[in-house]
Design an enzyme around this catalytic site. Structure first.
Site, PDB file in Angstrom:
ATOM      1  N   GLU A  56     -15.255 -24.735  -2.389  1.00  0.00           N
ATOM      2  CA  GLU A  56     -14.578 -25.561  -1.208  1.00  0.00           C
ATOM      3  C   GLU A  56     -14.135 -26.948  -1.889  1.00  0.00           C
ATOM      4  O   GLU A  56     -14.802 -27.457  -2.328  1.00  0.00           O
ATOM      5  CB  GLU A  56     -15.411 -25.649  -0.151  1.00  0.00           C
ATOM      6  CG  GLU A  56     -14.945 -26.620   0.869  1.00  0.00           C
ATOM      7  CD  GLU A  56     -15.813 -27.085   2.018  1.00  0.00           C
ATOM      8  OE1 GLU A  56     -16.962 -26.547   2.254  1.00  0.00           O
ATOM      9  OE2 GLU A  56     -15.397 -28.167   2.525  1.00  0.00           O
ATOM     10  N   ARG A  60     -10.365 -34.740   0.567  1.00  0.00           N
ATOM     11  CA  ARG A  60     -10.837 -36.127   0.626  1.00  0.00           C
ATOM     12  C   ARG A  60     -10.092 -37.099  -0.317  1.00  0.00           C
ATOM     13  O   ARG A  60     -10.269 -37.957  -0.643  1.00  0.00           O
ATOM     14  CB  ARG A  60     -12.465 -36.186   0.561  1.00  0.00           C
ATOM     15  CG  ARG A  60     -13.134 -35.694   1.702  1.00  0.00           C
ATOM     16  CD  ARG A  60     -14.426 -35.633   1.415  1.00  0.00           C
ATOM     17  NE  ARG A  60     -15.143 -34.767   2.399  1.00  0.00           N
ATOM     18  CZ  ARG A  60     -16.393 -34.170   2.533  1.00  0.00           C
ATOM     19  NH1 ARG A  60     -17.354 -34.865   1.683  1.00  0.00           N
ATOM     20  NH2 ARG A  60     -16.474 -33.395   3.310  1.00  0.00           N
ATOM     21  N   THR A  84     -12.629 -30.033   4.764  1.00  0.00           N
ATOM     22  CA  THR A  84     -12.217 -31.209   5.319  1.00  0.00           C
ATOM     23  C   THR A  84     -10.720 -31.373   6.030  1.00  0.00           C
ATOM     24  O   THR A  84      -9.933 -32.065   6.033  1.00  0.00           O
ATOM     25  CB  THR A  84     -12.267 -32.489   4.136  1.00  0.00           C
ATOM     26  OG1 THR A  84     -13.592 -32.380   3.622  1.00  0.00           O
ATOM     27  CG2 THR A  84     -12.483 -33.854   5.223  1.00  0.00           C
ATOM     28  N   LYS A 144     -19.241 -23.089   9.864  1.00  0.00           N
ATOM     29  CA  LYS A 144     -19.937 -23.915   9.008  1.00  0.00           C
ATOM     30  C   LYS A 144     -20.620 -24.814   9.927  1.00  0.00           C
ATOM     31  O   LYS A 144     -20.376 -25.709  10.911  1.00  0.00           O
ATOM     32  CB  LYS A 144     -18.879 -24.858   8.233  1.00  0.00           C
ATOM     33  CG  LYS A 144     -19.496 -26.101   7.558  1.00  0.00           C
ATOM     34  CD  LYS A 144     -18.459 -26.813   6.970  1.00  0.00           C
ATOM     35  CE  LYS A 144     -18.982 -28.058   6.225  1.00  0.00           C
ATOM     36  NZ  LYS A 144     -18.102 -28.450   5.100  1.00  0.00           N
TER      37      LYS A 144
HETATM   38  C1  3PG Z   1     -19.205 -31.329   2.981  1.00  0.00           C
HETATM   39  O1  3PG Z   1     -18.264 -31.781   3.367  1.00  0.00           O
HETATM   40  O2  3PG Z   1     -19.587 -30.015   3.302  1.00  0.00           O
HETATM   41  C2  3PG Z   1     -20.542 -32.137   2.755  1.00  0.00           C
HETATM   42  O3  3PG Z   1     -20.016 -33.465   2.212  1.00  0.00           O
HETATM   43  C3  3PG Z   1     -21.232 -31.744   1.802  1.00  0.00           C
HETATM   44  O4  3PG Z   1     -22.533 -32.145   2.192  1.00  0.00           O
HETATM   45  P1  3PG Z   1     -23.596 -32.649   1.052  1.00  0.00           P
HETATM   46  O5  3PG Z   1     -22.803 -33.641   0.053  1.00  0.00           O
HETATM   47  O6  3PG Z   1     -24.700 -33.203   1.742  1.00  0.00           O
HETATM   48  O7  3PG Z   1     -23.904 -31.435   0.019  1.00  0.00           O
END
Ligand code: 3PG
Length: 224
Positions: A56, A60, A84, A144
């Site tokens: 993924e 960002r 995102t 998710k």
């Molecule tokens: C996401 O966007 O899926 C999260 O930022 C991932 O979460 P983590 O950084 O706690 O693994």
């Protein structure tokens, strides 16, 4: 469970099947925030070589879409999700960049509706039963669960199985090598996601061997 006939737009069940075949390839989906576009291909290649073939790439960072285009061209065997995604406009950009799937941190009515007609399947983010119900009525069956640890973790997922047993989840947020197993043991969890496979220190140092090692560790530990 039957569809709510008052909702005219329904997600075709083929989108769920597509997500299932992607998630079947991955117990763990690394979540990437790529700062330098030059890192995109070597980073993704290290993860894929380590045994994690579904990634993924989050929107960002400014170079995220270009990173997706480059990864798709260099690693056609990998499945690349764009994460995102907050708006239908970003969903469209993800489609154009060649995303195999789209991931959202949470969901709006507009995103649910857009996803119904998009050729690219969406894994909508949700954290509560009400959000799950909102997606369910449009035909969404895979979600998710985000932020997983902060939203009740394993206990919450067990509770979701009561009212909506058919839903399947990819919990993400606060998951790591130590707690992933507890999630993957649940019947309604198909895979987990996390950023622990791409620590900034290794990416900044271009330590692709280090990334490959982390990926291999996760792939071997959690292999179905
Ligand atoms: C996401 O966007 O899926 C999260 O930022 C991932 O979460 P983590 O950084 O706690 O693994």
């Amino acid at each position: 469970m039957t569809f709510d006939k008052s909702i005219e737009k329904q997600l075709p069940s083929t989108r769920t099947t597509e997500l299932d075949s992607i998630c079947l390839k991955a117990e763990v989906i690394p979540v990437l925030a790529i700062q330098r576009v030059e890192d995109a291909v070597p980073l993704a290649a290290a993860l894929v070589e380590g045994g994690l073939g579904v990634l993924e790439v989050t929107l960002r960072t400014d170079c995220a879409l270009e990173a997706v285009r480059r990864i798709k061209a260099a690693l056609p065997q990998a499945s690349i999700g764009v994460g995102t995604v907050l708006t239908p406009a970003q969903y469209r950009q993800a489609e154009q960049a060649g995303a195999d799937f789209v991931v959202t941190p949470g969901t709006t009515e507009a995103l649910y509706l857009y996803g119904v007609t998009s050729p690219v399947p969406m894994l909508p983010g949700m954290a509560t039963v009400s959000e799950l119900m909102a997606g369910w009525q449009y035909g969404y069956r895979r979600f998710k669960f985000f932020p997983a640890e902060a939203s009740g973790g394993v206990k919450a997922l067990k509770a979701f199985a009561g009212p909506i047993a058919e839903a399947r989840f990819c919990p993400t947020g606060g998951i790591n090598l130590d707690n992933a197993e507890d999630y993957l043991a649940l019947k309604n969890v198909m895979c987990v996601g996390g950023s622990w496979l791409t620590p900034n220190s290794l990416v900044e140092a271009e330590d692709w061997d280090g990334i490959r090692h982390l990926a291999r560790e996760a792939a071997q530990r959690f292999h179905h």
